[in-house]
Design a protein around this motif. Sequence first.
Motif, PDB file in Angstrom:
ATOM      1  N   GLN A 249       0.851  -1.151  -0.012  1.00 33.36           N
ATOM      2  CA  GLN A 249       0.153   0.074   0.150  1.00 33.36           C
ATOM      3  C   GLN A 249       0.873   1.159   0.099  1.00 33.36           C
ATOM      4  O   GLN A 249       0.596   2.386  -0.788  1.00 33.36           O
ATOM      5  N   GLU A 250       1.890   1.225   0.817  1.00 34.19           N
ATOM      6  CA  GLU A 250       2.637   2.441   0.709  1.00 34.19           C
ATOM      7  C   GLU A 250       3.521   2.558  -0.439  1.00 34.19           C
ATOM      8  O   GLU A 250       3.642   3.733  -0.961  1.00 34.19           O
ATOM      9  N   PHE A 253       0.855   3.958  -3.071  1.00 34.62           N
ATOM     10  CA  PHE A 253       0.189   5.308  -2.818  1.00 34.62           C
ATOM     11  C   PHE A 253       1.064   6.305  -2.278  1.00 34.62           C
ATOM     12  O   PHE A 253       0.732   7.688  -3.022  1.00 34.62           O
ATOM     13  N   TYR A 297       2.780   8.296   5.561  1.00 35.51           N
ATOM     14  CA  TYR A 297       2.206   6.810   5.942  1.00 35.51           C
ATOM     15  C   TYR A 297       0.820   7.202   6.545  1.00 35.51           C
ATOM     16  O   TYR A 297       0.016   6.374   6.353  1.00 35.51           O
ATOM     17  N   VAL A 300      -1.503   7.463   3.599  1.00 28.63           N
ATOM     18  CA  VAL A 300      -1.618   6.407   2.979  1.00 28.63           C
ATOM     19  C   VAL A 300      -2.905   5.665   3.642  1.00 28.63           C
ATOM     20  O   VAL A 300      -3.848   4.973   2.939  1.00 28.63           O
TER      21      VAL A 300
END
Length: 518
Positions: A249-250, A253, A297, A300
């Motif tokens: 995901q990080e 995104f 983060y 995210v």
Amino acid sequence: MEDWLYYSVSITFCLAVSILLSSLRPVTGKPQLPPGPPLLSLIGPLLFLGRTNFGIERIICAARSRYGPVFTLHLLPSRPAIFVADHAVAHRALVQRGAAFADRPPANLPSRIFSSNQHNITSGAYGPLWRVFRRNLTGKVFQPSCLRRFAGARRRAVAGLVAGIARQMSGDGVVVVEGLLHRAMFHVLVSMCFGEGLATDAVVASVEALQREFLTAAISFQVFGVCPAVTKLVFRRRWKRMLSLRRRQEELFVPLIRTCRAQRGAAPGGSAAVDSYVDSLLSLRIPEDGGRSLTEYEMVSLCSEFLVAGADSTAAVVQWIMANLVAQPEVQARLRAEIHQVAGNCIQEEHLTRMPYLHAVVLEGLRRHPPGHFVLPHAAVPTATEDSGGATLEGFRVPRHASVNFTVAAMGLDEAVWPDARRFRPERFLPGGEGANVDLTGGKEIKMMPFGAGRRICPGMALALLHLEWFVASLVAEFEWRELCGKPVEFSEKQELSVVMRRRLRASVVRCTRRVKC
């Protein structure tokens, strides 16, 4: 094998704790917990193994019959779970006393990882940080003028959906709409999250694949909410998969967030208008920590929450609604007639407000098939008039950090409120129907609250209803949906992050003789 090893050890531990709990004498003179069977703490390990076919709702139904509308289940030895199974009690708790139950219980380990330690709306503790997040979302993204800005994205998403259905029809005429609905919804939500310029087909496909993997796996990660020091060892592969999902995901995104930041920096004056959710997050300041900006983060986590909440539940409800329209062609025909009468040969979003039967179909879909069978857990907030250790509900004690759960699906099937409750009958939401007084935003006569109420009523309610009505109207206006010969629609359920159809809807689809196109 690892599931059963963990089950054997934890069931023994919970049984021992249950015996201890049952031996304790209540303290007289103070409100007590709502009644309930303490020995039910032995089922906790089963739930947190992610066994989605375990009959928790049957247990809740039995407890409701025996203990009344408010009861306690000790699903975890350390924290009671209080359930509210009556719409009148839920109204008093969530609307009349919304401030008293506006908090969230402490997040478990998986939730803390995916929410950057509760830096989001759905799991964040009630307070200044949560209010900043919610105010930003409602004021800069979900405001009606902001929603109109993404009408083009919705039109393109529907066009892609219609084209996908047409491609499937060119084969054997059988359409499986689930995947097409998810792609369409992610197209809209990625545009709203990162801006229409970044919502390319490749980006939408990457976001959809990753977030849908998260949706299907999220339930199984809840095992790490119990004794994480042990479960991380027993479920090593699952633990690695969870960390991998968060890392990916990080990796997906963060570059999109940085591109949004660069676009704002390149704009005249160094600041662009708020054209996406990320744009609003870039200018947000945290009231704690000296008014700092959000980290990448944390953004995210907020983007993932925005995408999952908006895409998954809406796609699931649209599929449930279409399944009912396939099973009841007379309802489908009446809805199509209304669409043709109002929109003529060119359906537009502004026509939706003049389609009461469409609105009734959507509300009936939410009543009959809510995307979650329980409202997100609430918790008591200490107030000046309540004990600092919690609050009271219907004369019972609600300890601080105990989870308070509302059985929204069961309320929607209450025969005392909804006659013939299991039947899909939109007429109940037309004037004069038994649902005519239902107010989903916290009015005087709430019978159903599918997404929450009070201070935590879903800020995306207007967006959800817009998307549901727009997609259902477009699908019914363009195509006629029929059952496959000899294969009736199956309405069994499966629990992912939302409650979805166990068997995806398969239908015979033909173009309408009178097509509604611009």
